[in-house]
Enzyme design. Structure first.
Site, PDB file in Angstrom:
ATOM      1  N   SER A  52       0.831  -1.200   0.000  1.00 46.44           N
ATOM      2  CA  SER A  52       0.000   0.000   0.000  1.00 46.44           C
ATOM      3  C   SER A  52       0.864   1.248   0.000  1.00 46.44           C
ATOM      4  CB  SER A  52      -0.860  -0.023   1.272  1.00 46.44           C
ATOM      5  OG  SER A  52      -1.448   1.232   1.495  1.00 46.44           O
TER       6      SER A  52
ATOM      7  N   TYR B 108      -2.412  -1.076  10.769  1.00 45.24           N
ATOM      8  CA  TYR B 108      -2.636  -1.693   9.456  1.00 45.24           C
ATOM      9  C   TYR B 108      -1.465  -1.370   8.532  1.00 45.24           C
ATOM     10  CZ  TYR B 108      -3.938  -1.537   4.565  1.00 45.24           C
ATOM     11  OH  TYR B 108      -3.898  -1.658   3.207  1.00 45.24           O
TER      12      TYR B 108
ATOM     13  N   LYS C  67       1.997  -3.595   6.609  1.00 50.41           N
ATOM     14  CA  LYS C  67       2.489  -3.569   5.218  1.00 50.41           C
ATOM     15  C   LYS C  67       3.989  -3.267   5.204  1.00 50.41           C
ATOM     16  CE  LYS C  67      -1.534  -4.357   3.335  1.00 50.41           C
ATOM     17  NZ  LYS C  67      -1.841  -5.680   2.785  1.00 50.41           N
TER      18      LYS C  67
END
Ligand code: WQD
Length: 333
Positions: free
Chosen positions: A124, A149, A153
């Site tokens: 992302s 979150y 990544k």
């Protein structure tokens, strides 16, 4: 190629499975359906005329993954399966770190057991963190994020990079998505989050469908041309095609390589709202409210590396994105 697609029943995963089938590949879906519906497999079959093999599997379950690898000659893995709600990750960090990291690690361990050496990772733009200037380029430091979150990544990118250093014949492609929106032209696949959506386009869809009263635009006083945040929105079908290009690259190269998948242009919230209204002939009630905590004013991709090395570029317009989103949302099941 035979490709294990974890999270293949989800929003981006299902569109990618369609593209894989239509290109003659054999996708094998592993999805625990924690944020997807079983009838997505039927809808993929309706679109392509082919029914992908589907395992309802938690990818933290090594024994289940071994059964899949024992039953199919898996050449590569595209790894989508992850929790992805930014706000929830702030409230429940352990849930996110446990799930997202364990899933990636278990998958890599089982791949190693079976000698599978090609990995395409769903990363992302959040890995660029709050301090890089935009447009973001792949060589910028991507070691920071603003939510648990996002940190998962960053961490999985790190794990893959270290693993590639230790295993010189392993290939990992890290795809840094910007803001995917839009839906399959059939109207059968799209973004269908559970509950009240957090992301802009699903929220707009619910307002347009009369299920939510109005959109609140988060902040009208940013230092941007119209005062609202700018993002790099890209069509999910372009993004899905990017995974096919990444697979080809992955199979022909070694080591870890990151690519931005975006259009290279910034679009503001108000521009997207206006585009949605004119593409669909719909009046969208909205109000401008306070800023949302954690939002960056603006960012978009430098998408030139993907064009040069993957031969990929986004071809759909903002109008395409708005039209297909509504075509899906108006028939939402
Ligand atoms: C876009 C813009 C909001 C809702 C997040 C994650 C990112 C990736 C994609 C993936 C912002 C504004 C939104 C609303 C609004 N995650 N907005 N009213 O925050 O850019 O990116 O989703 O799984 O990692 O961080 O996307 O769609 O939430 O917001 O005004 O009701 O729309 O402020 O400017 P974001 P988004």
């Amino acid at each position: 190629m035979t490709i294990l697609v974890t999270g293949g029943a989800g929003y981006i995963g299902s569109h990618t499975v369609v593209e894989l089938l239509q290109a003659g590949h054999t996708p094998i879906i592993a999805d625990d359906l924690s944020n997807a519906r079983a009838d997505v497999i039927d809808r993929i079959e309706t679109i392509t005329g082919q029914r992908p093999v589907f395992y309802q599997t938690d990818c933290k379950d090594a024994a289940a993954l071994r059964r899949i690898f024992s039953s199919h000659p898996i050449d590569a893995v595209i790894h989508f399966a992850a929790f992805k709600a930014v706000g929830e990750s702030v409230k429940l960090p352990l849930k996110y770190y446990r799930n997202n990291l364990d899933t990636a690690l278990t998958l890599l361990e089982v791949m190693e057991e079976f000698g599978c050496k090609n990995f395409v990772f769903s990363s992302s733009a959040t890995v660029y963190g709050p301090n890089n200037p935009y447009p973001y380029r792949e060589e910028m430091k991507a070691i920071e994020s603003s939510s648990p979150y996002g940190w998962t990544k960053v961490m999985i990118e790190r794990i893959l990079t270290d693993y590639c250093t230790a295993k010189p014949d392993f290939s990992a492609v890290l795809l840094r998505y910007f803001n995917p929106i839009g839906a399959h032209e059939s109207g059968l696949l799209g973004d269908e989050p559970n509950g009240i959506p957090n992301n802009l386009m699903p929220y707009i869809g619910r307002v347009a469908a009369g299920q939510l009263e109005k959109l609140t635009v988060f902040g009208g006083d940013y230092d941007t041309p119209d005062g609202t945040c700018q993002r790099d929105y890209l069509h999910v079908v372009d993004l899905a095609v990017g995974h096919l290009k990444a697979l080809q690259y992955c199979a022909a190269h070694k080591g870890a390589e990151a690519f931005n998948l975006g259009t290279g242009s910034g679009v503001s919230v108000l521009e997207l709202v206006n585009a949605f209204q004119s593409a669909n002939g719909i009046d969208l009630p909205y109000t401008v409210g306070p800023r949302r905590e954690g939002d960056l004013p603006a960012f978009w991709a430098d998408a030139s590396k993907a064009k040069t090395l993957l031969g990929w570029e986004a071809v759909h317009t903002v109008e395409d994105m708005c039209r297909s989103s509504w075509n899906f949302a108006k028939n939402a099941r």
